[in-house]
Scaffold this active site. Structure first.
Site, short mmCIF file in Angstrom:
data_model
loop_
_atom_site.label_atom_id
_atom_site.label_comp_id
_atom_site.label_asym_id
_atom_site.label_seq_id
_atom_site.Cartn_x
_atom_site.Cartn_y
_atom_site.Cartn_z
NE ARG A 96 17.25 26.82 -28.63
CZ ARG A 96 17.58 26.64 -26.99
NH1 ARG A 96 18.04 27.89 -26.50
NH2 ARG A 96 16.03 26.46 -26.04
CG ASN A 150 23.19 21.56 -23.66
OD1 ASN A 150 23.65 20.76 -23.42
ND2 ASN A 150 22.07 22.85 -23.00
CB CYS A 171 23.22 19.46 -16.39
SG CYS A 171 21.70 19.97 -17.39
CG HIS A 201 19.61 17.20 -21.19
ND1 HIS A 201 19.77 18.82 -22.29
CD2 HIS A 201 19.88 18.35 -20.07
CE1 HIS A 201 19.91 19.45 -22.04
NE2 HIS A 201 19.90 19.15 -20.36
CE1 TYR A 254 16.42 19.29 -22.14
CE2 TYR A 254 15.86 19.50 -20.26
CZ TYR A 254 16.07 20.00 -21.40
OH TYR A 254 16.88 21.30 -21.65
C1 G6P Z 1 17.79 23.94 -19.20
C2 G6P Z 1 19.04 22.85 -19.65
C3 G6P Z 1 20.15 23.70 -19.96
C4 G6P Z 1 19.40 24.44 -21.51
C5 G6P Z 1 18.85 25.07 -20.91
C6 G6P Z 1 17.86 26.09 -22.59
O1 G6P Z 1 18.34 24.08 -18.04
O2 G6P Z 1 19.59 21.99 -18.29
O3 G6P Z 1 21.44 22.82 -20.98
O4 G6P Z 1 21.12 25.56 -21.98
O5 G6P Z 1 17.29 24.52 -20.32
O6 G6P Z 1 17.18 26.96 -21.49
P1 G6P Z 1 16.44 28.16 -22.55
O7 G6P Z 1 16.41 28.72 -22.19
O8 G6P Z 1 17.82 28.61 -23.45
O9 G6P Z 1 15.67 27.48 -23.83
#
Ligand code: G6P
Length: 443
Positions: A96, A150, A171, A201, A254
């Site tokens: 990531r 995701n 989501c 998103h 987003y």
């Molecule tokens: C949001 C999105 C999710 C994503 C998450 C990431 O909730 O809807 O799809 O996985 O943020 O959060 P993080 O704490 O891992 O950055």
């Protein structure tokens, strides 16, 4: 009705699992779970052990009789499952971080699910999810797959096109938007409804209701006044008043990446300069803190620090959805589902994120009509990008991949798309066997 449900969580060692477990405990009265199987891969075994122990303690505290099992043998767990939840991260937070950093080198948005980062994640994840689906088809053909992995819209698209598994993509963004509106108005979230339209998103609130009365204008006015409308993982930059007046819809957090690209890019650069790092690096620190807490033998509830994550409260979305299916509630949830004409100007067979009626037979999307002209173009572009990404990932097709990146609005030029694609393929090659042949031929 089945009163001994079996739920299998693939990616059970995720730091988010206690969130899900809390939701399952809260709804046990309507979701009679007999078995909860936590599945992970060999590399995730250490985390799985910690999550398993915490899950046992949470369930014991709640006084429930749910058999919890942990395994790295997915096939063993899947047999005759009723619900399978997928929440995997192929390549972990390390990949990531690469996904978020690589585009930034080219002055492009570096984000986990959007633009080049989301594309790279999709390439790695689609083959893994389709493998899981093969096992579900064979071992649990009646199971519902609730996909959180995701990029959730693209993954759901791939599953619908390339497997027979009954899937609903989920989501927490729509629920987050409902919660945001409820907070602005200082009312309970249960009194708010939003007509959602778009893609994952990439979803807009078309109309907003309080107790059934339309309050769209009021909410948009509050957004213009600077009311909070974001989530933990996205910088809370205020929307421009003129933009909201022109849009006449509620954007999702987003959308800032698309409509405020330069400012968001600045935010990402600032985070690197001030030492916070990309979001994956921030999350690595939060995760470390979380797992240290999870190890505490006295801890038997979900710790509050989990709420620092972007996916906070996702269990509410997941567990209420599972309950709507199991109890044939016909409740309305915003989900990722086959369009079936819900959005008139998108093909019937593509995945969209809209409100749907959820019951025993799955999700029936609610008709929303034509997309307003000012969001139609963007949504069509993103859907084309998503479809090409799925094809590229499944077929290992370099040119489909190149075209996907080229038409993505966050990239949008062939030269840069080609550079980024070549770097993504190099960086991820151990996860992308489907591209090896193409890459050899190009050498
Ligand atoms: C949001 C999105 C999710 C994503 C998450 C990431 O909730 O809807 O799809 O996985 O943020 O959060 P993080 O704490 O891992 O950055």
């Amino acid at each position: 009705m089945n009163n001994r449900l079996k739920i299998v969580v693939i990616g059970g060692g995720s730091s988010y699992t206690p969130e899900l477990v809390e939701g399952l405990i809260k709804r046990f009265h309507e979701l009679p779970i007999a078995e909860l199987h936590l599945v992970d891969i060999e590399d995730g075994k250490h985390k799985l052990d910690i999550i398993y122990d915490l899950t046992q303690r949470m369930i014991a505290k709640a006084g429930l009789c749910i058999e919890v099992r942990k395994t790295v043998n997915r096939r063993e767990a899947l047999s005759d499952a009723d619900f399978v939840v997928t929440q995997i991260r192929v390549g972990g937070l390390k990949c990531r971080a690469n996904d978020e950093k690589l585009p930034l080198k080219h002055n492009l948005i570096g984000q986990e699910t959007n633009g080049a980062g989301g594309f790279a994640k999709a390439l790695r994840t689609i083959p893994a999810i389709l493998d899981i689906c093969k096992d579900i088809e064979e071992l649990a053909p009646n199971a519902w797959l609730i996909n959180f992995t995701n990029p959730a819209g693209i993954i759901t698209e791939a599953v619908t096109r390339y497997s027979k598994v009954k899937v609903i993509g989920l989501c927490n963004v729509p629920l987050g938007m409902i919660n945001n509106v409820a907070q602005i108005l200082e009312v309970a979230s249960s009194r708010i409804n939003i007509d959602f339209v778009g893609l994952n998103h990439m979803v807009f609130g078309k109309d907003i209701y309080l107790d059934g009365n339309k309050i769209t204008d009021l909410v948009l006015k509050r957004v213009c006044d600077g009311a909070y409308m974001s989530m933990n993982n996205i910088p809370d930059l205020n929307w421009s008043v003129d933009f909201i007046k022109a849009l006449r819809l509620l954007p999702c957090p987003y959308h800032r990446y698309y409509f405020m690209t330069d400012k968001m890019l600045d935010e990402e650069r600032k985070a690197i300069e001030d030492g916070s790092g990309v979001r994956a690096e921030q999350v690595q620190k939060i995760e470390h803190e979380l797992f240290e807490l999870y190890k505490e033998p006295m801890l038997d509830v979900k710790p509050a620090v989990l709420e620092k994550r972007g996916g906070a409260y996702y269990s509410e979305a997941a567990v209420s959805l599972i309950s709507s299916i199991h109890n044939d509630k016909k409740a309305i949830h915003a989900v990722n589902v086959r369009n079936n004409s819900a959005i008139a100007n998108l093909p019937e067979d593509v995945i969209v994120e809209v409100n749907a009626v959820i019951g025993r037979n799955g999700a029936i999307p609610i008709t929303t009509g034509q997309l307003p002209i000012h969001i139609n173009g963007l949504i069509q572009s993103i859907k084309s990008f998503e479809l090409l990404t799925v094809e590229a990932a499944v077929l290992g097709d370099y040119y489909k991949a190149l075209m996907a990146l080229t038409i993505n609005p966050l990239i949008g030029a062939i030269d840069i798309a080609k550079k980024v694609l070549d770097e993504i393929l190099q960086q991820n090659i151990s996860y992308l066997p489907q591209f090896k042949k193409e890459l050899r031929e190009k050498e």
